[in-house]
Scaffold this active site. Structure first.
Site, short mmCIF file in Angstrom:
data_model
loop_
_atom_site.label_atom_id
_atom_site.label_comp_id
_atom_site.label_asym_id
_atom_site.label_seq_id
_atom_site.Cartn_x
_atom_site.Cartn_y
_atom_site.Cartn_z
N TYR A 88 0.70 -1.19 0.27
CA TYR A 88 -0.14 -0.04 -0.03
C TYR A 88 0.78 1.26 0.17
O TYR A 88 0.63 2.34 -0.68
CB TYR A 88 -0.80 0.06 1.29
CG TYR A 88 -1.96 -1.27 1.34
CD1 TYR A 88 -3.07 -1.21 0.38
CD2 TYR A 88 -1.53 -2.22 1.93
CE1 TYR A 88 -3.76 -2.18 0.66
CE2 TYR A 88 -2.21 -3.49 2.00
CZ TYR A 88 -3.53 -3.52 1.25
OH TYR A 88 -4.45 -4.66 1.39
N ASN A 112 -12.21 -1.76 -4.73
CA ASN A 112 -12.09 -2.13 -5.97
C ASN A 112 -13.27 -2.83 -6.53
O ASN A 112 -13.38 -4.14 -5.91
CB ASN A 112 -10.79 -2.76 -6.28
CG ASN A 112 -10.48 -3.39 -7.48
OD1 ASN A 112 -11.17 -3.22 -8.57
ND2 ASN A 112 -9.61 -4.54 -7.62
N CYS A 120 -5.97 -6.34 -6.85
CA CYS A 120 -5.80 -5.95 -5.46
C CYS A 120 -5.33 -6.86 -4.48
O CYS A 120 -4.76 -6.74 -3.45
CB CYS A 120 -7.17 -5.22 -5.19
SG CYS A 120 -8.77 -6.36 -5.19
N HIS A 121 -5.52 -8.19 -4.94
CA HIS A 121 -4.83 -9.29 -4.18
C HIS A 121 -3.41 -9.34 -4.07
O HIS A 121 -2.81 -10.01 -3.44
CB HIS A 121 -5.59 -10.70 -4.93
CG HIS A 121 -5.08 -10.92 -5.95
ND1 HIS A 121 -5.80 -10.54 -7.25
CD2 HIS A 121 -4.06 -11.72 -6.72
CE1 HIS A 121 -5.08 -10.86 -8.38
NE2 HIS A 121 -4.09 -11.58 -8.01
N GLU A 147 -0.82 -17.54 -8.57
CA GLU A 147 0.17 -16.86 -9.50
C GLU A 147 1.74 -17.29 -9.09
O GLU A 147 2.77 -16.60 -9.65
CB GLU A 147 -0.04 -15.36 -9.27
CG GLU A 147 -1.36 -15.06 -9.98
CD GLU A 147 -1.55 -13.49 -9.85
OE1 GLU A 147 -0.45 -12.60 -9.48
OE2 GLU A 147 -2.78 -13.03 -10.25
#
Length: 159
Positions: A88, A112, A120-121, A147
Protein backbone atom coordinates in the site's frame (compact mmCIF):
# COMPACT_ATOMS: atom_id res chain seq x y z
CA UNK A 1 -19.49 -18.30 -13.13
CA UNK A 2 -17.88 -21.02 -11.06
CA UNK A 3 -14.23 -20.44 -10.16
CA UNK A 4 -11.59 -21.86 -7.81
CA UNK A 5 -12.33 -18.94 -5.45
CA UNK A 6 -16.11 -19.35 -5.45
CA UNK A 7 -18.96 -18.23 -7.67
CA UNK A 8 -18.33 -14.93 -9.43
CA UNK A 9 -20.87 -12.57 -10.90
CA UNK A 10 -19.70 -10.49 -13.85
CA UNK A 11 -21.51 -7.23 -14.50
CA UNK A 12 -21.41 -5.26 -17.73
CA UNK A 13 -22.68 -1.79 -18.45
CA UNK A 14 -22.36 0.15 -21.71
CA UNK A 15 -19.98 -2.38 -23.30
CA UNK A 16 -17.53 -2.43 -20.39
CA UNK A 17 -17.01 -4.68 -17.40
CA UNK A 18 -17.96 -2.68 -14.29
CA UNK A 19 -18.05 -5.24 -11.49
CA UNK A 20 -16.99 -8.69 -10.41
CA UNK A 21 -18.72 -9.87 -7.25
CA UNK A 22 -17.69 -12.79 -5.07
CA UNK A 23 -20.28 -15.25 -3.75
CA UNK A 24 -22.70 -14.91 -6.64
CA UNK A 25 -25.99 -16.77 -6.22
CA UNK A 26 -25.73 -20.42 -7.29
CA UNK A 27 -29.01 -20.23 -9.24
CA UNK A 28 -27.47 -17.71 -11.64
CA UNK A 29 -29.97 -15.00 -10.81
CA UNK A 30 -28.30 -11.60 -11.15
CA UNK A 31 -28.05 -9.27 -8.18
CA UNK A 32 -27.31 -6.35 -10.53
CA UNK A 33 -28.67 -5.26 -13.88
CA UNK A 34 -26.47 -6.50 -16.69
CA UNK A 35 -26.49 -7.06 -20.40
CA UNK A 36 -24.36 -7.66 -23.46
CA UNK A 37 -23.46 -11.32 -23.56
CA UNK A 38 -20.50 -11.00 -25.95
CA UNK A 39 -18.38 -9.09 -23.43
CA UNK A 40 -19.47 -11.29 -20.53
CA UNK A 41 -18.60 -14.38 -22.57
CA UNK A 42 -15.13 -12.97 -23.27
CA UNK A 43 -14.63 -11.98 -19.62
CA UNK A 44 -15.66 -15.48 -18.58
CA UNK A 45 -13.22 -17.01 -21.09
CA UNK A 46 -10.34 -14.85 -19.88
CA UNK A 47 -11.06 -15.64 -16.23
CA UNK A 48 -11.13 -19.38 -17.02
CA UNK A 49 -7.74 -18.98 -18.73
CA UNK A 50 -6.40 -17.01 -15.75
CA UNK A 51 -7.50 -19.66 -13.26
CA UNK A 52 -5.92 -22.33 -15.48
CA UNK A 53 -2.62 -20.42 -15.30
CA UNK A 54 -2.59 -19.63 -19.02
CA UNK A 55 -3.50 -15.92 -18.90
CA UNK A 56 -1.42 -13.32 -17.11
CA UNK A 57 -2.80 -10.07 -18.52
CA UNK A 58 -6.50 -9.35 -19.00
CA UNK A 59 -7.61 -7.56 -22.15
CA UNK A 60 -11.11 -6.33 -21.43
CA UNK A 61 -12.84 -2.96 -21.59
CA UNK A 62 -13.15 -1.85 -17.97
CA UNK A 63 -15.13 0.99 -16.45
CA UNK A 64 -14.90 0.74 -12.67
CA UNK A 65 -17.10 3.25 -10.88
CA UNK A 66 -15.38 5.20 -8.12
CA UNK A 67 -13.95 8.53 -7.07
CA UNK A 68 -11.05 10.12 -8.92
CA UNK A 69 -8.71 9.01 -6.13
CA UNK A 70 -9.98 5.43 -6.23
CA UNK A 71 -9.56 5.27 -10.01
CA UNK A 72 -5.99 6.56 -9.68
CA UNK A 73 -5.24 3.75 -7.21
CA UNK A 74 -6.90 1.20 -9.50
CA UNK A 75 -4.82 2.42 -12.45
CA UNK A 76 -1.68 1.62 -10.45
CA UNK A 77 -3.14 -1.78 -9.49
CA UNK A 78 -3.63 -2.58 -13.15
CA UNK A 79 0.12 -2.21 -13.69
CA UNK A 80 1.19 -4.65 -10.93
CA UNK A 81 2.52 -7.66 -12.84
CA UNK A 82 1.24 -11.21 -12.49
CA UNK A 83 3.13 -13.22 -9.91
CA UNK A 84 4.40 -10.20 -7.95
CA UNK A 85 3.25 -8.23 -4.95
CA UNK A 86 3.52 -4.63 -3.91
CA UNK A 87 2.56 -2.65 -0.81
CA UNK A 88 0.00 0.00 0.00
CA UNK A 89 2.89 2.34 0.81
CA UNK A 90 4.50 1.75 -2.58
CA UNK A 91 1.25 2.64 -4.33
CA UNK A 92 0.93 5.79 -2.21
CA UNK A 93 4.49 6.74 -3.09
CA UNK A 94 3.89 6.02 -6.77
CA UNK A 95 0.91 8.40 -6.67
CA UNK A 96 3.04 11.10 -5.03
CA UNK A 97 1.06 10.96 -1.79
CA UNK A 98 2.52 11.97 1.57
CA UNK A 99 3.81 9.44 4.10
CA UNK A 100 0.95 7.77 5.94
CA UNK A 101 -1.36 7.72 2.92
CA UNK A 102 -1.21 3.94 2.75
CA UNK A 103 -4.49 3.73 4.71
CA UNK A 104 -6.28 5.80 2.07
CA UNK A 105 -4.77 3.56 -0.59
CA UNK A 106 -5.99 0.53 1.37
CA UNK A 107 -9.51 1.94 1.50
CA UNK A 108 -9.47 2.55 -2.26
CA UNK A 109 -8.07 -0.93 -2.80
CA UNK A 110 -10.90 -2.37 -0.71
CA UNK A 111 -13.47 -0.55 -2.84
CA UNK A 112 -12.12 -2.07 -6.07
CA UNK A 113 -15.19 -3.29 -7.99
CA UNK A 114 -13.13 -5.48 -10.34
CA UNK A 115 -11.11 -7.85 -8.14
CA UNK A 116 -8.85 -10.31 -9.96
CA UNK A 117 -8.88 -8.24 -13.18
CA UNK A 118 -7.63 -5.18 -11.28
CA UNK A 119 -5.35 -7.27 -9.05
CA UNK A 120 -5.88 -5.86 -5.57
CA UNK A 121 -4.92 -9.31 -4.24
CA UNK A 122 -1.30 -8.46 -5.18
CA UNK A 123 -1.11 -5.72 -2.54
CA UNK A 124 0.29 -6.80 0.84
CA UNK A 125 1.30 -5.12 4.07
CA UNK A 126 4.68 -3.43 4.43
CA UNK A 127 6.02 -6.53 6.21
CA UNK A 128 4.73 -8.86 3.49
CA UNK A 129 1.71 -10.13 5.41
CA UNK A 130 -1.65 -10.62 3.77
CA UNK A 131 -4.00 -7.91 4.95
CA UNK A 132 -7.11 -6.16 3.72
CA UNK A 133 -8.86 -8.16 1.00
CA UNK A 134 -12.58 -7.55 0.48
CA UNK A 135 -12.98 -11.13 -0.77
CA UNK A 136 -11.37 -12.54 2.36
CA UNK A 137 -7.76 -13.39 3.15
CA UNK A 138 -8.18 -17.03 2.14
CA UNK A 139 -9.17 -15.96 -1.38
CA UNK A 140 -6.27 -13.52 -1.47
CA UNK A 141 -3.86 -16.32 -0.54
CA UNK A 142 -5.45 -18.65 -3.13
CA UNK A 143 -5.05 -16.06 -5.89
CA UNK A 144 -1.43 -15.39 -4.96
CA UNK A 145 -0.65 -19.12 -4.85
CA UNK A 146 -2.26 -19.50 -8.28
CA UNK A 147 0.26 -16.92 -9.50
CA UNK A 148 3.16 -18.72 -7.81
CA UNK A 149 3.55 -16.23 -4.95
CA UNK A 150 4.13 -17.97 -1.62
CA UNK A 151 2.19 -16.57 1.31
CA UNK A 152 3.39 -16.40 4.90
CA UNK A 153 1.30 -19.52 5.66
CA UNK A 154 3.18 -21.36 2.92
CA UNK A 155 6.51 -20.20 4.34
CA UNK A 156 5.56 -21.30 7.87
CA UNK A 157 4.53 -24.70 6.50
CA UNK A 158 8.08 -25.20 5.20
CA UNK A 159 9.49 -25.28 8.72
Amino acid sequence: MASPVGRLELVERDDALVMISFDAPADGSPRHERGGSALLTEAHRQLVEYFAGRLRVFDLPLRPVGTDFQRRVWDVLAAVPWGTTTTYGWIADRLGLPPGASRAVGAANGANPLPIVLPCHRVVGADGTLIGYAGGLERKADLLRLEGVPTEADQIALF
